[in-house]
Design an enzyme around this catalytic site. Structure first.
Site, PDB file in Angstrom:
ATOM      1  N   ASP A 312      15.715  48.918  31.561  1.00  0.00           N
ATOM      2  CA  ASP A 312      14.913  50.090  31.217  1.00  0.00           C
ATOM      3  C   ASP A 312      13.524  49.890  31.819  1.00  0.00           C
ATOM      4  O   ASP A 312      13.401  49.267  32.871  1.00  0.00           O
ATOM      5  CB  ASP A 312      14.872  50.290  29.697  1.00  0.00           C
ATOM      6  CG  ASP A 312      14.763  51.756  29.307  1.00  0.00           C
ATOM      7  OD1 ASP A 312      13.746  52.375  29.646  1.00  0.00           O
ATOM      8  OD2 ASP A 312      15.689  52.280  28.663  1.00  0.00           O
ATOM      9  N   HIS A 343      13.021  50.757  35.257  1.00  0.00           N
ATOM     10  CA  HIS A 343      12.441  52.091  35.361  1.00  0.00           C
ATOM     11  C   HIS A 343      10.954  52.042  35.685  1.00  0.00           C
ATOM     12  O   HIS A 343      10.222  52.986  35.420  1.00  0.00           O
ATOM     13  CB  HIS A 343      12.680  52.868  34.067  1.00  0.00           C
ATOM     14  CG  HIS A 343      14.129  53.082  33.768  1.00  0.00           C
ATOM     15  ND1 HIS A 343      14.564  53.730  32.631  1.00  0.00           N
ATOM     16  CD2 HIS A 343      15.258  52.719  34.442  1.00  0.00           C
ATOM     17  CE1 HIS A 343      15.895  53.761  32.626  1.00  0.00           C
ATOM     18  NE2 HIS A 343      16.324  53.148  33.717  1.00  0.00           N
TER      19      HIS A 343
END
Length: 535
Positions: A312, A343
């Site tokens: 993430d 991300h």
């Protein structure tokens, strides 16, 4: 005649010199920026107690036989916590090897004020995989349920501490890919299988413990430690003044739960809607909500000289205001870091308390062609928006990243306009996106927009200065309006959206810099420096 020839030579040299200057890449002033960094932390001088390992880990993993019985889920919890509680401020509890023994196994731990947990080289502190150890009394931890989440205690906490931390060249391992040993999903699921249920047709919320959370206090330090395989977020904070994260290596999933280059058989991967058998292999895209470093409503934060690959956000600066007194996230420094899967360098999505004065420099992002890869991101929406101001990215090398730039106030589909986002004075300087042979994402996608309702317009204020793409990115979705671009003196190459009907441009480019060399990324991309990493 001789004087005329000398004048011609001088004139030629002058033209040549100016021509070479025009094509030279501007060197970022990292020396000046580095002067803003705090002093590099040091390992503690005082050790109040040294604890020896009683367990053995092979290939970065504990054998299941050690704790298949949940009654033996955390054999080292009491002695570690007792040592921490009895340690005087200014000292450390040190975990060390003992002949062939190299591992500790514990449930939740609390670090007292002024005390440091030192995990020595070649030592790993593993987290219990029994949900009962983290349960808050309602039996929900270790399950995936509709609209019910965060019902697990964090593994390691520090509350209102001053000058505490976790240091050493060892590792903390949250065992996110290990089979659970208690509760409704015992021996049918892993923590990361629960996370995947957020993608099921009937969306379920994971109830997984975070690895490390600091709540309140001053001057918390992570130094040289490795963080592996958290079931959920790795590091988070709330209302802390002074966080230094320096020289860490964060790998999720590690080789304990994956194959080299993440070459997993499809039948071994997590599946949305399936909790009948535990998965056997994991890739970053399928270990949801495993953010790396998430400083929330915190000031004077530094992340430097670190390596992060996860499923993430690599970093997510948050400022979710629990009440009107919640402080903004302010004065953050991010220097000389390398990101891989993840991300990206993110702000948000909670920005309602405000995010201000953020400096990022010498950042290298190699997204490995992940379909979820992001580079630089500011994300918010009308339900949790706020003011994001004075954010500078200087000296960024990037490759194999699907979405290199995402500055969007439309992160979710909410229709709320209660807290409108505003993103102003955002600067991207000395940015070079580098082609990679046969890469999937040599041609990329960008997502930029201001915020607009029937009653309000908050333009995105974005400065671009020496920003180079080898080919023009595609523009994602319908939101790419109300952007005010300022073009600094450096070149801007292959950038879309400039001068469209709803966007404006202030052009300050220096004609003498036309054709200047991009910011140099020579020798910037490095292999992940940990043998536990699959990449």
């Amino acid at each position: 005649m001789k004087q005329r020839m000398n004048l011609c030579i001088l004139l030629s040299l002058f033209i040549l010199l100016n021509s070479s200057l025009a094509f030279a890449a501007e060197t970022p002033d990292f020396e000046h920026l580095d002067s803003l960094l705090p002093t590099e932390p040091k390992l503690p001088k005082n050790v109040c107690e040294q604890l020896s390992a009683n367990l053995v880990a092979h290939n970065w993993r504990l054998a299941d036989e050690i704790d298949n019985d949940p009654k033996n889920s955390s054999p080292d919890s009491q002695r570690i916590q007792t040592a921490l509680d009895n340690c005087a401020a200014g000292s450390a509890v040190k975990l060390v090897t003992n002949e062939k023994n190299n591992a500790f196994l514990s449930g939740p731990l609390s670090i007292p004020s002024g005390v440091t947990l030192w995990v020595d080289k070649n030592v790993t502190l593993f987290a219990s995989r029994s949900p009962a150890d983290y349960d808050l009394g309602d039996g929900i931890c270790g399950d995936a349920l509709p609209k019910i989440k965060n019902r697990c205690q964090t593994w390691i906490t520090a509350t209102d501490t001053v000058n505490s931390g976790i240091v050493g060249e060892g590792a903390l391992d949250g065992r996110g890919g290990s089979v659970l040993t208690s509760g409704k999903r015992a021996f049918k699921s892993t923590w990361w299988d629960l996370s995947m249920q957020s993608k099921a047709k009937v969306k379920l919320e994971q109830n997984n413990p975070r690895m490390l959370h600091v709540d309140g206090g001053k001057n918390f330090t992570l130094y040289k430690i490795s963080l592996f395989n958290s079931p959920k977020f790795h590091f988070g904070s709330n209302d802390v003044d002074g966080i230094t994260v320096w020289g860490i290596k964060l790998v999720t999933p590690s080789l304990a739960y994956a194959n080299p280059d993440y070459q997993c058989d499809e039948n071994d991967l997590p599946r949305p809607g399936k909790l009948d058998q535990p998965s056997r292999c994991f890739i970053p895209e399928l270990v949801k909500n495993t953010d790396g470093i998430d400083p929330g409503t915190s000031t004077n934060v530094t992340l430097a000289y670190s390596f992060i690959t996860t499923g993430d956000d690599n970093v997510a600066i948050k400022s979710g205001g629990k009440n009107k007194q919640s402080p903004a996230s302010r004065h953050h420094l991010y220097a000389h870091n390398h990101f891989y899967y993840g991300h990206g360098m993110s702000i948000g999505s909670e920005t309602d308390a405000g995010v201000h004065d953020i400096k990022i420099w010498d950042l290298v992002v190699d997204g490995n062609d992940s379909g979820h890869g992001v580079g630089l991101r500011i994300k918010s929406d009308g339900k949790r928006g706020g003011n994001v101001t004075n954010v500078t990215y200087d000296g960024v090398c990037m490759r194999r990243v699907k979405e290199p730039l995402v500055f969007s106030p439309y992160y979710s589909s909410t229709k709320s306009t209660k807290l409108p986002p505003s993103m102003q004075n955002i600067t991207v300087r000395n940015f070079n996106y580098v082609d990679y042979p046969k890469a999937k994402y040599n041609k990329t996608v960008i997502n930029l927009s201001g915020y607009k309702t029937d009653k309000l317009i908050n333009p995105l204020g974005l400065t671009l200065d020496n920003v180079v793409f080898p080919r023009q990115p595609r523009v994602r979705d319908k939101h790419h309006h109300n952007i005010h671009f300022t073009l600094g003196k450096g070149q801007v190459v292959n950038f879309p959206l400039l001068g469209t009907d709803t966007n404006s441009v202030t052009d300050l480019r220096d004609p003498s810099l036309t054709g200047q060399a991009p910011y140099s990324c020579d020798d910037k991309f490095k292999a992940f420096p940990s043998p536990a990493s699959p990449i």
